[in-house]
Design an enzyme around this catalytic site. Sequence first.
Site: not given
Ligand code: ZN
Length: 221
Positions: A110, A133, A183, A92, A112
Site C-alpha cells: 500500500h 512502454e 489517498h 491495511c 501513499h
Molecule cells: Zn493508507
Amino acid sequence: MESILNQTKEKSASSLTPQQTRELVCELCRNFYNQGWASGTGGGISIKEGDKIYMAPSGVQKERLKPEDIFVLDAQGETLEEPGRGLKLSQCSPLFMHAYQIRNAGAVLHSHSLNAMMVTTQYNKHFRIRNMEMQKGVEGFGAFDTLEVPIIENTAYECDLADSLAEAIRNNPKSHAILVRRHGVYVWGKDWKQAKTHAECYDYLFEAAVRMKQLGMDPTV
Ligand code: ZN
C-alpha cells in the site's frame, strides 16, 4: 546486513527463511519510504512466504522497522506471532487479505505516493492510459494496450475500505492495483518481486498521466 533486494536469482522468494522474510519486509519499507510512498507512517507491505503472511505494523516510522517488529499471520489472516511492545497490526490487514485470497497474491503493498493520490483527482471511476512502454512491466499488458485501474472512494478509517476494495478486485480481474481517492494505491503481484515491479510501473504511469494532463494531453490517445 546484506541486502536481500540485491541478491541474485538463486535466492528466490520461495527460499527465504522466516528471518530473511522479516528483513525483506523492513528493507522494502525503507525502499518505499525513500520513494515517498510511506512517509508520515503511511503505507505498508506484506509478503506471503509458504503458508505465512509477514506484515509491517500500523502507525510506525516505516523506514525504522526492525525484523522483530513484523507480525506473522496465517493464510486466513489470524495472527500467529506478534511483536508486542504496543505495536498494532496494520490497518491495511483486511485489505491485504483480499488480494491474497481473491487473487492468490504473493505480496501486497500500500503506497501513499503523491503520484497515486494526484491521479485520483484527474479521473472518475477508472484511471486509464495507453501506448506506454512501461505498461509491459504489468502482467497481461503490452505497450499498445489500454491499461485501467479502478478508483474507489476513501473512508475515514482504512479498514472500512475493505468491502469496496474486494468488490473492485472482483469486478476488474485484469488489474493488479486499486486506487483510493485522494489517498493512495494498493498493488499486488504473484511474489514480492512482481509486486515491487508492478508498483514501480504503476507509479510511473500515474505520474506520466498527471504530467500529460498538465500539458493538456489526453493519456488515453
Ligand atoms: Zn493508507
